[in-house]
Design an enzyme around this catalytic site. Structure first.
Site, PDB file in Angstrom:
ATOM      1  N   ASP A  42      -1.285 -13.443  -1.133  1.00 19.27           N
ATOM      2  CA  ASP A  42      -2.044 -12.392  -1.674  1.00 19.27           C
ATOM      3  C   ASP A  42      -2.363 -11.164  -0.284  1.00 19.27           C
ATOM      4  OD1 ASP A  42      -3.491 -10.592  -3.071  1.00 19.27           O
ATOM      5  OD2 ASP A  42      -5.015 -12.044  -3.942  1.00 19.27           O
ATOM      6  N   HIS A  96      -2.769 -12.018 -12.801  1.00 15.39           N
ATOM      7  CA  HIS A  96      -4.036 -12.288 -12.061  1.00 15.39           C
ATOM      8  C   HIS A  96      -5.263 -12.617 -13.211  1.00 15.39           C
ATOM      9  CE1 HIS A  96      -7.422 -10.533  -9.453  1.00 15.39           C
ATOM     10  NE2 HIS A  96      -7.920 -10.654 -10.358  1.00 15.39           N
ATOM     11  N   HIS A  99      -6.962  -3.791   4.359  1.00 20.53           N
ATOM     12  CA  HIS A  99      -7.852  -2.622   4.079  1.00 20.53           C
ATOM     13  C   HIS A  99      -8.245  -2.070   5.561  1.00 20.53           C
ATOM     14  CE1 HIS A  99      -8.498  -3.131  -0.308  1.00 20.53           C
ATOM     15  NE2 HIS A  99      -8.721  -4.262  -0.255  1.00 20.53           N
ATOM     16  N   ARG A 153       0.719  -1.244   0.195  1.00 15.68           N
ATOM     17  CA  ARG A 153      -0.151   0.134  -0.032  1.00 15.68           C
ATOM     18  C   ARG A 153       0.960   1.258  -0.004  1.00 15.68           C
ATOM     19  NH1 ARG A 153      -3.793  -2.964  -1.982  1.00 15.68           N
ATOM     20  NH2 ARG A 153      -5.204  -4.085  -0.466  1.00 15.68           N
ATOM     21  N   HIS A 160      -2.822 -16.597  -7.481  1.00 18.29           N
ATOM     22  CA  HIS A 160      -3.939 -17.197  -6.954  1.00 18.29           C
ATOM     23  C   HIS A 160      -4.949 -18.142  -7.779  1.00 18.29           C
ATOM     24  CE1 HIS A 160      -5.254 -13.409  -8.456  1.00 18.29           C
ATOM     25  NE2 HIS A 160      -4.636 -12.700  -7.564  1.00 18.29           N
TER      26      HIS A 160
HETATM   27 ZN   LIG Z   1      -4.756 -10.573  -7.620  1.00 21.01          ZN
END
Ligand SMILES: [Zn+2]
Length: 425
Positions: free
Chosen positions: A305, A179, A309, A64, A232
């Site tokens: 992953d 992804h 938040h 982030r 993922h």
């Molecule tokens: Zn992703």
């Protein structure tokens, strides 16, 4: 500084070692490994009843910073990593600004040098601003130190752009991480499309949105003879495609997350927004296929992953909440308890997926193994200690983790980076 680790059960999948050994560390490297090393006047770490593994590498985290420091910073993310047993992490480029140029990559390195307890490796974006239209200057970013490229979260939809990306990556000998999500198929979806999405009245994300992009990537990486890593993996159909591609010697590798291995879409009956993640938690059948895939090697790597938040962002209606699970501090205990202790996979296979394989895929020649001359990055595990997950004790700035209150057996005990004990703090 020298450090002598005594009497640990050393497991190194790269060499096949699994025995009680002493390890001497000097100047950040492994200097010696023997059944018995005795040296006077040296700092000794007693690792009796503990497992000494090559340092764990998380190929998929979101730190982030820059831009969303209220969720996580390079410092807090690295604290979470050290506590979670990781010695190296790759940070995804979806920051503000996006890591699409040398300036951002260099910023991450300089902040990490000042603040981080673990090795931080930036992943740069494939396209400028992750907008999927124009390629970044990949050569310049490789030169600045980017270890891979990804538009994670905003994946490249344009097949021609992806083709060119893979061709360039081949020339630069770098890794593309994708992804896999067809945004036309997934648009508006908040959970896996199936029985539970109809039951709960939530819009679904079909398995086909992942399968189509995995198929595309296999075709394009095969034609370009380029190395591609699928992030993922979550559905059975995609697992089958990858299995077939590997048989055909396509240079494809894959990862799975703890949450996709341990949870399915039935958990969403609680409408807990901490379970909202992309790709979404899938059906029981998908979880079974993924479990088989980690045993047989169709999945190469475990990655978290880690997607922090802030509470106020997650404390909203399910439809409105952002996707993501905060995973660095729970991954290892979850997998030790639910997969290793339950004999779904061996401890050696687990270490291979979380250290040896990521190092190999990334070309980190001195990491992911325990041998003389290798970097002294080590993860030491206590297989007997029981813990209760408590998100209020997280070192991460955020708390969005659905495993709160889970009782788990097995935990990272000591994390060593470059010969220095960085955890316990
Ligand atoms: Zn992703």
């Amino acid at each position: 500084m020298k450090l002598l680790i005594k009497n640990g059960r050393v497991i190194d999948p790269a060499s096949g070692t699994d025995e009680t050994l002493d390890i001497l560390i000097d100047k950040g490297k492994i200097a010696d490994i023997k059944a018995k090393i005795d040296i006077d006047k040296i700092k000794i770490l007693d690792a009796s009843r503990l497992v000494v593994a090559p340092g764990f590498i998380d190929m998929h985290t979101h730190l982030r910073e820059p831009g969303q420091e209220h969720k996580e910073t390079i410092k807090t993310g690295s604290l979470a990593a050290a506590k979670g047993g990781f010695t190296s992490i790759l940070c995804m480029p979806n920051t503000e600004p996006v890591n699409d140029n040398r300036g951002v990559t260099e910023y991450i390195f300089s902040e990490a040098k000042k603040e981080a307890l673990v090795n931080v490796f930036p992943v740069a974006s494939i396209s400028k601003g992750q907008k999927g239209a124009e390629l970044t200057d990949m050569a310049d970013l490789v030169d600045a130190g980017a270890v891979a490229f990804s538009d994670d979260g905003q994946p490249v939809q344009n097949n021609q752009l992806m083709r060119r990306t893979l061709e360039y990556s081949k020339l630069l000998n770098t890794l593309i991480i994708d992804h896999c999500e067809d945004k036309n198929l997934s648009q508006g979806g908040v959970m896996h499309e199936g029985y539970y999405s109809y039951l709960l009245g939530l819009k679904g994300i079909p398995a086909s949105s992942e399968e189509i992009m995995v198929a595309r990537d296999i075709i394009l990486s095969g034609k370009a003879d380029a190395r591609l890593h699928i992030a993922h993996l979550s559905v059975k159909g995609a697992v089958n495609l990858v299995r077939e591609a590997k048989k055909n010697k396509i240079k494809i590798t894959t990862e799975a997350t703890p949450h996709h291995l341990l949870l399915d879409d039935s958990y969403l009956e609680t409408y807990d927004t901490n379970l909202k993640v992309n790709p979404p938690l899938r059906s029981k059948e998908d979880v079974q296929a993924l479990t088989e895939a980690i045993r047989e090697g169709t999945v190469d790597v475990i990655a978290t992953d880690h997607a922090p938040h802030s509470p106020d962002e997650k404390d909203v209606e399910f439809d409105e909440a952002p996707f993501g699970i905060n995973g660095l501090e729970t991954a290892v205990s979850l997998l030790l308890d639910k997969l290793v202790n339950k004999k779904v996979i061996s401890l050696k296979r687990f270490i291979e997926m979380i250290s040896t394989s990521p190092a190999k895929i990334l070309g980190f020649e001195n990491k992911g193994k325990i041998c003389i001359g290798a970097d002294a990055d080590l993860t030491i595990l206590n297989l007997y200690k029981e813990i209760v997950v408590d998100v209020s004790k997280f070192k991460s700035k955020s708390r969005n983790n659905p495993f709160h209150d889970w009782k788990l057996k097995g935990t990272p005990a000591i994390t060593i980076v470059g010969g220095k004990i960085v955890y316990p703090f």
